[in-house]
Design a protein around this motif. Structure first.
Motif, PDB file in Angstrom:
ATOM      1  N   ARG A 410      11.904 -10.677  -6.804  1.00 50.38           N
ATOM      2  CA  ARG A 410      12.015 -10.964  -5.326  1.00 50.38           C
ATOM      3  C   ARG A 410      11.344 -10.082  -4.576  1.00 50.38           C
ATOM      4  NH1 ARG A 410      15.406 -12.654  -9.470  1.00 50.38           N
ATOM      5  NH2 ARG A 410      16.616 -14.598  -8.895  1.00 50.38           N
ATOM      6  N   SER A 411      10.947  -8.641  -4.869  1.00 47.90           N
ATOM      7  CA  SER A 411      10.406  -7.932  -4.055  1.00 47.90           C
ATOM      8  C   SER A 411       8.960  -8.323  -4.051  1.00 47.90           C
ATOM      9  CB  SER A 411      10.615  -6.397  -4.712  1.00 47.90           C
ATOM     10  OG  SER A 411       9.999  -6.324  -5.892  1.00 47.90           O
ATOM     11  N   ILE A 412       8.465  -8.481  -5.194  1.00 48.40           N
ATOM     12  CA  ILE A 412       7.128  -8.953  -5.133  1.00 48.40           C
ATOM     13  C   ILE A 412       6.874 -10.136  -4.212  1.00 48.40           C
ATOM     14  CG2 ILE A 412       5.133 -10.118  -6.822  1.00 48.40           C
ATOM     15  CD1 ILE A 412       6.275  -8.756  -9.112  1.00 48.40           C
ATOM     16  N   LYS A 413       7.539 -11.148  -4.162  1.00 48.08           N
ATOM     17  CA  LYS A 413       7.458 -12.416  -3.247  1.00 48.08           C
ATOM     18  C   LYS A 413       7.391 -11.829  -1.949  1.00 48.08           C
ATOM     19  CE  LYS A 413       9.761 -16.580  -2.038  1.00 48.08           C
ATOM     20  NZ  LYS A 413      11.222 -17.643  -2.300  1.00 48.08           N
ATOM     21  N   VAL A 414       8.402 -10.663  -1.389  1.00 51.48           N
ATOM     22  CA  VAL A 414       8.601 -10.318  -0.043  1.00 51.48           C
ATOM     23  C   VAL A 414       7.094  -9.776   0.237  1.00 51.48           C
ATOM     24  CG1 VAL A 414       9.747  -8.582   1.207  1.00 51.48           C
ATOM     25  CG2 VAL A 414      10.983 -10.187   0.084  1.00 51.48           C
ATOM     26  N   LEU A 415       6.664  -8.842  -0.605  1.00 52.88           N
ATOM     27  CA  LEU A 415       5.346  -8.224  -0.406  1.00 52.88           C
ATOM     28  C   LEU A 415       4.275  -9.148  -0.264  1.00 52.88           C
ATOM     29  CD1 LEU A 415       5.604  -5.276  -2.970  1.00 52.88           C
ATOM     30  CD2 LEU A 415       5.515  -5.018  -0.402  1.00 52.88           C
ATOM     31  N   ASP A 416       4.506 -10.362  -0.859  1.00 50.96           N
ATOM     32  CA  ASP A 416       3.490 -11.332  -0.781  1.00 50.96           C
ATOM     33  C   ASP A 416       3.329 -11.930   0.668  1.00 50.96           C
ATOM     34  OD1 ASP A 416       1.344 -13.307  -1.078  1.00 50.96           O
ATOM     35  OD2 ASP A 416       2.646 -14.739  -2.195  1.00 50.96           O
ATOM     36  N   PHE A 417       4.637 -12.120   1.106  1.00 50.58           N
ATOM     37  CA  PHE A 417       4.625 -12.669   2.627  1.00 50.58           C
ATOM     38  C   PHE A 417       4.153 -11.361   3.593  1.00 50.58           C
ATOM     39  CE2 PHE A 417       6.911 -15.960   0.494  1.00 50.58           C
ATOM     40  CZ  PHE A 417       6.873 -17.144   1.377  1.00 50.58           C
ATOM     41  N   ALA A 418       4.612 -10.296   3.450  1.00 50.33           N
ATOM     42  CA  ALA A 418       4.341  -9.166   4.397  1.00 50.33           C
ATOM     43  C   ALA A 418       2.965  -8.930   4.243  1.00 50.33           C
ATOM     44  CB  ALA A 418       5.295  -7.967   3.919  1.00 50.33           C
ATOM     45  N   MET A 419       2.034  -9.064   3.324  1.00 49.22           N
ATOM     46  CA  MET A 419       0.735  -8.544   3.409  1.00 49.22           C
ATOM     47  C   MET A 419      -0.259  -9.750   3.621  1.00 49.22           C
ATOM     48  SD  MET A 419       1.302  -6.248  -0.098  1.00 49.22           S
ATOM     49  CE  MET A 419      -0.308  -5.836  -0.365  1.00 49.22           C
ATOM     50  N   SER A 420       0.355 -10.994   3.830  1.00 47.37           N
ATOM     51  CA  SER A 420      -0.697 -11.961   4.093  1.00 47.37           C
ATOM     52  C   SER A 420      -1.117 -12.192   5.427  1.00 47.37           C
ATOM     53  CB  SER A 420       0.057 -13.176   3.791  1.00 47.37           C
ATOM     54  OG  SER A 420       0.926 -13.542   4.578  1.00 47.37           O
ATOM     55  N   GLY A 421      -2.143 -12.556   5.944  1.00 54.23           N
ATOM     56  CA  GLY A 421      -2.912 -12.652   7.189  1.00 54.23           C
ATOM     57  C   GLY A 421      -3.433 -11.536   7.737  1.00 54.23           C
ATOM     58  N   PRO A 422      -3.988 -11.640   9.024  1.00 53.10           N
ATOM     59  CA  PRO A 422      -4.522 -10.328   9.486  1.00 53.10           C
ATOM     60  C   PRO A 422      -3.552  -9.451   9.895  1.00 53.10           C
ATOM     61  CG  PRO A 422      -5.609 -12.557  10.376  1.00 53.10           C
ATOM     62  CD  PRO A 422      -4.270 -12.824   9.528  1.00 53.10           C
ATOM     63  N   ALA A 423      -2.188  -9.883  10.368  1.00 49.97           N
ATOM     64  CA  ALA A 423      -1.070  -8.975  10.615  1.00 49.97           C
ATOM     65  C   ALA A 423      -0.779  -8.225   9.597  1.00 49.97           C
ATOM     66  CB  ALA A 423      -0.007  -9.861  11.615  1.00 49.97           C
ATOM     67  N   GLY A 424      -1.073  -8.459   8.123  1.00 48.41           N
ATOM     68  CA  GLY A 424      -0.651  -7.681   7.151  1.00 48.41           C
ATOM     69  C   GLY A 424      -1.603  -6.730   6.445  1.00 48.41           C
ATOM     70  N   THR A 425      -2.628  -6.319   7.414  1.00 49.26           N
ATOM     71  CA  THR A 425      -3.586  -5.547   6.987  1.00 49.26           C
ATOM     72  C   THR A 425      -2.739  -4.190   6.762  1.00 49.26           C
ATOM     73  OG1 THR A 425      -5.383  -6.509   8.189  1.00 49.26           O
ATOM     74  CG2 THR A 425      -5.460  -4.102   7.788  1.00 49.26           C
ATOM     75  N   ALA A 426      -1.914  -3.784   7.901  1.00 54.28           N
ATOM     76  CA  ALA A 426      -1.241  -2.158   7.829  1.00 54.28           C
ATOM     77  C   ALA A 426      -0.290  -2.266   6.604  1.00 54.28           C
ATOM     78  CB  ALA A 426      -0.380  -2.264   9.005  1.00 54.28           C
ATOM     79  N   ALA A 427       0.339  -3.401   6.052  1.00 58.53           N
ATOM     80  CA  ALA A 427       1.178  -3.332   5.030  1.00 58.53           C
ATOM     81  C   ALA A 427       0.298  -3.297   3.868  1.00 58.53           C
ATOM     82  CB  ALA A 427       2.062  -4.812   4.926  1.00 58.53           C
ATOM     83  N   CYS A 428      -0.920  -3.767   3.701  1.00 57.31           N
ATOM     84  CA  CYS A 428      -1.930  -3.692   2.541  1.00 57.31           C
ATOM     85  C   CYS A 428      -2.161  -2.395   2.428  1.00 57.31           C
ATOM     86  CB  CYS A 428      -3.127  -4.454   2.729  1.00 57.31           C
ATOM     87  SG  CYS A 428      -2.763  -6.362   2.434  1.00 57.31           S
ATOM     88  N   GLU A 429      -2.336  -1.472   3.333  1.00 57.66           N
ATOM     89  CA  GLU A 429      -3.065  -0.103   3.488  1.00 57.66           C
ATOM     90  C   GLU A 429      -1.633   0.796   2.790  1.00 57.66           C
ATOM     91  OE1 GLU A 429      -4.260   0.458   7.355  1.00 57.66           O
ATOM     92  OE2 GLU A 429      -6.209  -0.491   7.036  1.00 57.66           O
ATOM     93  N   THR A 430      -0.497   0.337   3.550  1.00 62.72           N
ATOM     94  CA  THR A 430       0.734   1.323   3.002  1.00 62.72           C
ATOM     95  C   THR A 430       0.967   1.074   1.459  1.00 62.72           C
ATOM     96  OG1 THR A 430       1.594   0.915   5.358  1.00 62.72           O
ATOM     97  CG2 THR A 430       3.013   1.491   3.628  1.00 62.72           C
ATOM     98  N   PHE A 431       0.720  -0.351   1.066  1.00 59.14           N
ATOM     99  CA  PHE A 431       1.210  -0.730  -0.292  1.00 59.14           C
ATOM    100  C   PHE A 431       0.341   0.062  -1.163  1.00 59.14           C
ATOM    101  CE2 PHE A 431       0.005  -3.194  -3.988  1.00 59.14           C
ATOM    102  CZ  PHE A 431       1.339  -3.499  -4.463  1.00 59.14           C
ATOM    103  N   VAL A 432      -0.986   0.275  -0.901  1.00 51.30           N
ATOM    104  CA  VAL A 432      -1.814   1.017  -1.829  1.00 51.30           C
ATOM    105  C   VAL A 432      -1.472   2.549  -1.784  1.00 51.30           C
ATOM    106  CG1 VAL A 432      -4.210   1.864  -2.458  1.00 51.30           C
ATOM    107  CG2 VAL A 432      -3.789  -0.642  -1.578  1.00 51.30           C
TER     108      VAL A 432
END
Length: 623
Positions: A410-432
């Motif tokens: 379920r956490s993988i699913k949440v991350l998919d939603f959180a990192m999608s779209g232009p608004a998910g850029t910051a989440a992508c950087e934090t993820f790495v």
């Protein structure tokens, strides 16, 4: 004794997938019912536990005190209340086949109106319905009159309260005949009377009212009626008439106000909360626009967020989580309200308990999944993505990915939603930065578990990788680390992508073959194929493998453009299967032609998804 007459009780509406209370009522529920002895359901029991009246249907017996204390009350087979009391002359038939609770329920009808009530239940017509409503109105008026005359003397109005309790339960069979009963409920003013009782001083009466409304608003009311007797359209119209009347009388506000009156440590109050939540589900199921009104006009969001934080799991906590997921589906207003009430932080705190332990049973698993689904729904809004990042939601999900618990997927699913779209850029950087790549690709390659990765996990993992390539800046350290994952171990992750591509292509071929057969049949029958039908077929293709194929080819195009060594490897592997880069281009062209672009998301000058696809297509065609 006429057995057929004894057991001729009305059918209840057929059940669906909604939550239901247990078939047998609890002892606390029975305290409100009239028993064979004729005692009032609201009459307090003497301190010694012995009532003054004894039922004439039982012979008096004398037993030793020690024998009485040692006897199990449920010793009869099946808990049959009459196992030893009723049998024929030859002793062949023991009891009536009913438990004590079931028998007490039947006695309600005997003790409140006797044969008249039973006759009404046997034939549900307009005169019958009017008699039932008149019986309820008289009981309500009498109770109101006696309470106003003797407000400080319960003994003066307790009998009328018992009559009102029984009269309310007598309204439950109206759900059998919604077309006849519901317009009459509105016309007679019974709806206003019911809503007025939601402010009754006795919470038990309030619980009776919400139980009746819960039953009457069920979307499957009258389903057992034959189609020739009642048409589907008329049944829907009758339900709409009732619901409109309930809404006109401010039922949403009154129900939410009553949630704070219920003490869920009491079994009857717990059932009252269950029925209130069930009413909300019924109303939203009938008209999803009511979800916005419920959140806007009441404090239901605050109540739900508080209720899901309970330390122990129970059915109403699970129902609150389910209702939250319903309220947040495709509803921006409710999602923003959820964010304003610190809903993101609340859910993250509750879900953190499942980082190192699994839910205890299937019900708690459903509760956990509803909370994850609520979070995913809310993350469709840019404002919620920011709140999720501020509450360190990305870090928590990465930690959950490391554990081999149910919450991992379920956490993988949440991350998919959180990192999608232009608004998910910051989440992508934090993820790495949070070292999420290692655990992500461990899942992707199927190394996290001995068994193969679940298809849903693969889909969301691909979604995360796609978002990373879209949102991470060129030549940034995070992007270089991402690209290095596809180079390591002799391009094993590229090979995995191609393996997933082959499987998705196979599924899509089967789907396309079925669609072609349907097209041919429609043309032979002279039917017109309009745009709506074409859109439906496209959605079927997405479900049938096209979505996965598009995501894989999007990632392959990115890695091919970023690294010459990867591009050469892709060409070599495609050539072995008589494929080429042109196959990837065809997929991306379909993707580009059908992608929806929200221009407001790209006001900062960043490339839209459509523009990125066009650039990738141009690169592959020129190579």
């Amino acid at each position: 004794m006429n057995v057929d007459e004894l057991f001729k009780v009305p059918k209840l509406p057929a059940g669906g997938n909604k939550r239901r209370m247990p078939d047998n009522p609890t002892p606390e529920m029975l305290k409100k019912m009239r028993l064979d002895s004729g005692a009032s359901p609201l009459t307090p029991f003497p301190a010694n536990g012995i009532t003054e009246e004894k039922s004439s249907s039982r012979a008096a017996t004398v037993r030793d005190e020690e024998e009485e204390e040692g006897m199990d009350q449920d010793f009869a087979p099946g808990g049959d209340a009459d196992y030893f009391a009723e049998e024929d002359d030859e002793g062949r038939f023991f009891g009536g086949g009913l438990t004590k609770e079931q028998k007490d329920i039947l006695n309600i009808f005997d003790n409140t109106g006797g044969e008249e009530v039973r006759e009404d239940l046997e034939e549900m017509n307009l005169p019958t319905i009017r008699r039932m409503l008149l019986r309820f109105e008289r009981a309500a008026n009498k109770n109101q009159d006696q309470r106003s005359k003797y407000p400080d003397d319960p003994t003066k109005f307790i009998d009328s309260e018992a009559d009102l309790d029984a009269a309310l339960k007598g309204l439950l069979p109206l759900a059998q005949a919604p077309v006849l009963a519901y317009p009459e409920l509105v016309r007679s003013g019974t709806v206003e009377k019911l809503i007025g009782l939601l402010s009754h001083e006795n919470v038990d009466i309030v619980i009776d009212v919400v139980e009746v409304i819960h039953e009457l608003t069920d979307e499957e009311v009258g389903n057992e009626i034959e189609e020739e007797e009642e048409g589907e359209g008329s049944r829907e119209e009758a339900l709409k008439t009732l619901i409109d009347s309930l809404l006109d009388n401010a039922i949403l506000e009154l129900l939410v106000d009553n949630l704070s009156r219920m003490n869920e440590e009491e079994e009857s109050d717990k059932q009252g909360v269950f029925h209130i939540l069930g009413i909300f589900e019924n109303l939203i199921g009938f008209d999803d626009k009511l979800a916005t009104k419920l959140v806007e006009k009441t404090a239901i969001m605050e109540w739900i967020l508080k209720r899901v934080q309970a330390k122990t799991y129970d059915e109403n906590r699970g129902y609150a989580a389910e209702l939250l997921s319903i309220l947040l589906q495709n509803n921006r207003h409710n999602r923003l309200k959820f964010g304003e009430k610190n809903g993101v932080e609340t859910l993250l705190q509750v879900l953190s308990h499942y980082r190192k332990r699994d839910p205890a049973d299937a019900d708690e698993t459903e509760f956990m999944e509803n909370l994850f689904d609520s979070l995913c729904s809310a993350l469709a809004e840019p404002e919620i993505k920011k709140a999720f990042l501020d509450c360190e939601g990305v870090d928590l999900m990465v930690l959950m990915m490391k554990e081999k618990m149910q919450s991992r997927s379920r956490s993988i699913k949440v991350l998919d939603f959180a990192m999608s779209g232009p608004a998910g850029t910051a989440a992508c950087e934090t993820f790495v930065e949070a070292l999420g790549l290692k655990n992500l690709f461990s899942t992707f390659m199927g190394k996290a578990k001995k068994k193969a990765t679940a298809p849903e996990d693969t889909s969301h993992t691909l979604g995360i990788v796609s978002s990373l390539f879209t949102n991470l800046a060129s030549d940034s350290p995070a992007r270089i680390r991402l690209l290095a994952k596809f180079v390591e171990n002799n391009y094993e992750k590229v090979d995995k992508l191609l393996e997933i591509r082959d499987a998705a292509s196979g599924r899509l071929k089967e789907t396309d073959a079925d669609i072609e057969k349907e097209k041919k049949q429609m043309l032979e029958d002279g039917e017109e194929i309009d745009q709506d039908q074409e859109d439906l077929w496209y959605l079927r293709r997405l479900d049938g493998g096209l979505f996965t194929l598009q995501t894989v080819d999007y990632i392959l195009a990115w890695v091919a453009m970023e690294d010459d060594g990867i591009f050469a490897h892709i060409r070599k592997m495609l050539d072995r299967k008589n494929k080429s880069v042109k196959d990837i281009v065809k997929t991306l062209e379909v993707y580009r032609d059908n992608v929806d672009v929200d221009e407001s998301q790209y006001e900062d000058g960043s490339l839209s998804q459509k523009e990125i696809l066009e650039n990738l297509i141009r690169f592959l065609e020129a190579s």
